[in-house]
Write a protein that holds these residues in place. Structure first.
Motif, PDB file in Angstrom:
ATOM      1  N   ASP A  22       0.613  -0.999   0.131  1.00 24.19           N
ATOM      2  CA  ASP A  22       0.167  -0.073  -0.215  1.00 24.19           C
ATOM      3  C   ASP A  22       0.408   1.050   0.182  1.00 24.19           C
ATOM      4  O   ASP A  22       1.399   1.502   1.197  1.00 24.19           O
ATOM      5  N   ASN A  24      -0.009   3.901  -1.049  1.00 25.04           N
ATOM      6  CA  ASN A  24      -0.752   5.055  -1.243  1.00 25.04           C
ATOM      7  C   ASN A  24      -0.916   6.435   0.207  1.00 25.04           C
ATOM      8  O   ASN A  24      -1.241   6.587   0.513  1.00 25.04           O
ATOM      9  N   HIS A  61      -2.115   1.034  -5.619  1.00 23.42           N
ATOM     10  CA  HIS A  61      -2.976   1.700  -5.757  1.00 23.42           C
ATOM     11  C   HIS A  61      -2.415   3.333  -4.691  1.00 23.42           C
ATOM     12  O   HIS A  61      -1.845   2.786  -4.221  1.00 23.42           O
ATOM     13  N   ARG A  64      -7.585   7.455  -5.757  1.00 24.41           N
ATOM     14  CA  ARG A  64      -9.049   7.135  -6.109  1.00 24.41           C
ATOM     15  C   ARG A  64      -9.422   7.677  -7.307  1.00 24.41           C
ATOM     16  O   ARG A  64     -10.081   8.104  -7.715  1.00 24.41           O
ATOM     17  N   ARG A 124      -5.974   0.623  -9.428  1.00 20.85           N
ATOM     18  CA  ARG A 124      -6.685   1.257  -9.968  1.00 20.85           C
ATOM     19  C   ARG A 124      -7.026   1.889 -11.574  1.00 20.85           C
ATOM     20  O   ARG A 124      -7.973   2.261 -11.617  1.00 20.85           O
ATOM     21  N   ALA A 153      -2.920  -1.782   4.924  1.00 26.41           N
ATOM     22  CA  ALA A 153      -3.815  -0.955   5.102  1.00 26.41           C
ATOM     23  C   ALA A 153      -4.693  -0.836   3.670  1.00 26.41           C
ATOM     24  O   ALA A 153      -5.993  -0.587   3.476  1.00 26.41           O
ATOM     25  N   SER A 154      -4.854  -1.639   2.829  1.00 26.52           N
ATOM     26  CA  SER A 154      -5.743  -2.059   1.540  1.00 26.52           C
ATOM     27  C   SER A 154      -6.428  -3.452   1.682  1.00 26.52           C
ATOM     28  O   SER A 154      -7.601  -3.597   1.298  1.00 26.52           O
ATOM     29  N   HIS A 156      -9.062  -3.943   4.189  1.00 28.60           N
ATOM     30  CA  HIS A 156     -10.462  -4.433   3.966  1.00 28.60           C
ATOM     31  C   HIS A 156     -11.227  -3.850   3.011  1.00 28.60           C
ATOM     32  O   HIS A 156     -12.176  -3.933   2.727  1.00 28.60           O
ATOM     33  N   ARG A 157     -10.183  -4.176   1.264  1.00 26.94           N
ATOM     34  CA  ARG A 157     -10.493  -3.716  -0.069  1.00 26.94           C
ATOM     35  C   ARG A 157     -10.733  -5.272  -0.434  1.00 26.94           C
ATOM     36  O   ARG A 157      -9.634  -5.431  -0.319  1.00 26.94           O
ATOM     37  N   GLY A 376      -5.795   3.082   7.829  1.00 30.85           N
ATOM     38  CA  GLY A 376      -6.485   4.418   7.959  1.00 30.85           C
ATOM     39  C   GLY A 376      -8.351   3.415   8.421  1.00 30.85           C
ATOM     40  O   GLY A 376      -8.299   3.058   9.511  1.00 30.85           O
ATOM     41  N   GLY A 377      -8.734   3.124   6.967  1.00 30.64           N
ATOM     42  CA  GLY A 377      -9.772   2.168   7.514  1.00 30.64           C
ATOM     43  C   GLY A 377      -9.582   0.566   7.481  1.00 30.64           C
ATOM     44  O   GLY A 377     -10.752   0.414   7.697  1.00 30.64           O
TER      45      GLY A 377
HETATM   46  C1  3PG Z   1      -6.212   4.116   3.028  1.00 29.80           C
HETATM   47  O1  3PG Z   1      -5.056   5.078   2.611  1.00 29.80           O
HETATM   48  O2  3PG Z   1      -6.327   3.634   3.697  1.00 29.80           O
HETATM   49  C2  3PG Z   1      -5.829   2.888   1.991  1.00 29.80           C
HETATM   50  O3  3PG Z   1      -4.394   2.933   0.922  1.00 29.80           O
HETATM   51  C3  3PG Z   1      -7.332   2.235   1.170  1.00 29.80           C
HETATM   52  O4  3PG Z   1      -7.309   3.533   0.793  1.00 29.80           O
HETATM   53  P1  3PG Z   1      -9.120   3.407  -0.071  1.00 29.80           P
HETATM   54  O5  3PG Z   1      -9.644   3.887   0.924  1.00 29.80           O
HETATM   55  O6  3PG Z   1      -8.679   4.892  -1.079  1.00 29.80           O
HETATM   56  O7  3PG Z   1      -9.037   2.175  -0.060  1.00 29.80           O
END
Ligand code: 3PG
Length: 398
Positions: A22, A24, A61, A64, A124, A153-154, A156-157, A376-377
């Motif tokens: 991750d 991101n 990724h 978004r 993505r 961190a990813s 949950h997707r 995060g999420g």
């Molecule tokens: C985050 O930064 O919390 C993760 O990389 C997930 O990103 P996303 O909420 O765009 O899936």
């Protein structure tokens, strides 16, 4: 949770590993790519795999993106990788072409030698990614011998690079994923008490599931940031011009009688919560109609620090004020330091969340925490769903 690990004795020489990380991360601002924990931690995984002779295909990724926008190309990350981490992946830029991209990528990878590291384009950018599409996963499989998830961190997707591909290949949990999962599990199993949770941020509704879960397991749940405002509104306490999420009112009404919920006693206010604002503290209930709340106040900082000082388990997610403006960052900084002092010894302290990490880094005491989660999420969902994340479930079944 039992996650499949890559055996240290397994020969990786010339084997292609699809490594989901991750990366991101913001490319600008206070917590930009070059100081991101996400990058620093998984860079170590990449180097380890590469030194064992693997051909590492790094996939992540970034943002978004609605379509293939240049600002979300992972090539931007390459330019920002800090020199000291000693990683120079080859960018598979031609993977930008949806039809021929992965085929072109395959042609390059065929010529690779053991230890080579490649960076794929933003996953993505492929339409099948967010649909967990099997066809896209098969294209990834055609490039690889193994799969490794090092992207807590990813996780949950339920996306193709997290779930579908893991079903098709021999799959392993990466070291940073394992580290995150074991840290999070300690918050759920038999945590030592007192157990104090601090949840901040702007919107109460986004954190309802985690608050519900924490109310079951923790002894006290402190609510800070604008998430506290719907509670004040329900109690008919004046909050002046402060931001209040309307959808949060019903939730606040339901939870307000729970004795575990602790709200701020006082707050920092200003006419406008903006850089350069003249801020002052007042008790909750004394906020003027012309003022807005920007942070928890000094009495709250003291009271919550005292709770932290007695705690044996502490978890924190979400800033307690508008922490990117110095005048409203004190609450979060004080709590970061109080938690850091208590962690690694007296208590088990875990902090996480994209907006919380800059404050933790700013405190200069990041090394003092037991665990800093890059999720995060994912961190919130891990707690709320007791570890049942799609990216973990698929590995767990292996
Ligand atoms: C985050 O930064 O919390 C993760 O990389 C997930 O990103 P996303 O909420 O765009 O899936």
């Amino acid at each position: 949770m039992k996650l499949p690990l890559l055996p240290p004795s397994k020969s990786l020489k010339g084997k292609k590993i699809f490594l989901r990380v991750d990366w991101n991360v913001p490319l600008k601002g206070a917590f930009a790519a070059d100081e991101s924990l996400k990058i620093l931690r998984s860079a170590q995984t990449i180097k380890d795999l590469s030194s064992r002779g693997a051909i590492v295909l790094v996939a992540t990724h970034l943002g978004r993106p609605k379509k293939r926008e240049a600002e979300y190309s992972t090539e931007n990350l390459l330019k920002r990788l800090p020199a000291e981490i000693g990683l120079k992946p080859v960018f598979l830029g031609d993977a930008l072409d949806e039809k021929t991209g992965l085929e072109n990528a395959a042609k390059k990878i065929v010529k690779a030698t053991p230890g080579d590291v490649f960076l794929l384009e933003n996953v993505r950018f492929y339409t099948g990614e967010e649909k967990n599409d099997l066809k896209l996963a098969k294209a990834y499989v055609a490039l690889s011998d193994f799969y490794m998830n090092d992207a807590f961190a990813s996780s949950h997707r339920a996306h193709a690079s997290i779930v579908a591909v893991a079903k098709l290949l021999p799959s392993y949990a990466g070291p940073t994923l394992v580290q995150e999962v074991s840290a999070m599990e300690k918050l759920l199993g038999k945590p030592k008490r007192p157990y104090v949770a601090l949840i901040g941020g702007a919107k109460l509704t986004t954190k309802l599931p985690v608050i519900d879960a924490l109310l079951k397991v923790a002894d006290k749940v402190m609510i800070g940031g604008a998430m506290a405002h719907p509670f004040f509104a329900v109690k008919k306490i004046e909050i002046g011009k402060s931001y209040t999420e309307k959808e949060g009112l019903a939730a606040a009404r339901k939870m307000i009688k729970n004795p575990k919920i602790i709200l701020p006693l006082d707050v920092v206010v200003a006419r406008k919560v903006a850089p350069g604002a003249k801020a002052s503290a007042c008790l909750v209930g004394k906020v003027n109609k012309t003022e807005a709340i920007g942070d928890i106040g000094p009495q709250t900082m003291q009271a919550w620090s005292a709770e932290i000082k007695k705690a044996k388990t502490i978890v924190w997610n979400g800033p307690l004020g508008v922490a990117d403006i110095p005048a409203f960052s004190h609450g979060s900084l004080v709590i970061a330091r109080a938690m850091a002092i208590r962690s690694k010894g007296e208590a088990y302290g875990v902090v996480g969340g994209g907006d919380t990490l800059p404050v933790v880094m700013e405190s200069g005491m990041d090394e003092w925490f037991d665990h800093i989660s890059t999720g995060g999420g994912a961190m919130l969902e891990f707690i709320a769903k007791k570890g049942k994340l799609p990216g973990l479930a698929v590995l767990n079944k292996k």
